[in-house]
Scaffold this active site. Sequence first.
Site: not given
Length: 336
Positions: A32, A173, A200
């Site tokens: 994070a 994408d 990916h």
Amino acid sequence: MLKQATKQLAIQSMRSFSTSRQNNYKVTVCGASGGIGQPLSLLLKQNPLVTSLSLYDIVHTPGVAADLSHIDTKSSTHGYIGADQLGDALKGADVVVIPAGVPRKPGMTRDDLFNVNAGIIKDIAATVAKQCPKAMVAIITNPVNTCVPIAAEVLKKAGVYDPKRLFGVSTLDVVRARAFIGEALGVDPQQVNIPVIGGHSGVTIMPILSQCQPTFKGSADTIDKLTKRIQEAGTEVVKAKAGAGSATLSMAYAGARFAGSLLKGLDGQKNVVECSYVQSTVTEAAFFATPLVLGKNGIQENLGLPKLNDYEKKLLEAAIPELKKNIQKGVDFANA
Ligand code: NAD
Ligand code: LMR
């Protein structure tokens, strides 16, 4: 009598409302404090379906959490730092989003990140298995094609694997394809619908331009150039950032959209469709991205392969061996 029946009906409908719409979810972001993690957490802090936002990293999370906690949205924000606190960060999470790990520098492939990032995913998946085995897990960390099979193997070993709840995030994408097509057609990118399937990385990213709405017409050369631009868009950003990392802001946007769709599905909303890299029987590759309908239990329906033209069939032929290799690498690592 009538009054009592009406009251009964009201109670029943309140019950069915409260069971079908929980509107109250814990989301944990692992990684994070990073380039993606911080703006992603900022966007999630604004999602009304999130009531508890749990921020985990090996550095800086107390500061990131303190900062976000001053935003006037209803979710509470909690920071967790270091491996000792990973369990608490994940405990009871409904959705776990993972952008933890190193990004590319110019000249590197996503696969070059494997040595560092594979271990990070293995450890996080092992703790997910203990602390939130029913969570929807969305992996952003590269190489996505390999990290998702690693997580699947770890969850399998712990006896909690549910293929309907594990996702590789390929939303960027789709976001890129919409942006580039919108620009080329002179239309609002938000009105563009296009499936991007496969995986990916490089040739495994397959934008199916023949199925684009509105229709994308162009010469074979135009279509080839646009396809390659979408496939290489990550590298375009890596080069432009010149050593300062890869896509972070557009990824945070894409990650927040994907996590938001998982939450909408969990919340019982209808017609929530996203492309994502998941366990699949659609092709010979054991993991493959296709459009999915998301629901309360994760994948409600895999919509399968869109119709492909001859050019796209060739893209698929090139992608499958690469995907299989990437997947096997993850399986071998997890079982070593
Ligand atoms: P970054 O270096 O800015 O941030 C990564 C964060 O992960 C850092 O805060 C770091 O402390 C943290 N981290 C490292 N080891 C950790 C661990 N064991 N547990 C928890 N946190 C840990 O990198 P970034 O730009 O945010 O990119 C993160 C990852 O996302 C990279 O692997 C990158 O390739 C990938 N990525 C994927 C996509 C996609 O489309 N799926 C897009 C962009 C980037
Ligand atoms: C992207 O597509 O931007 C990410 O996968 C990051 C990268 O390394 O290209």
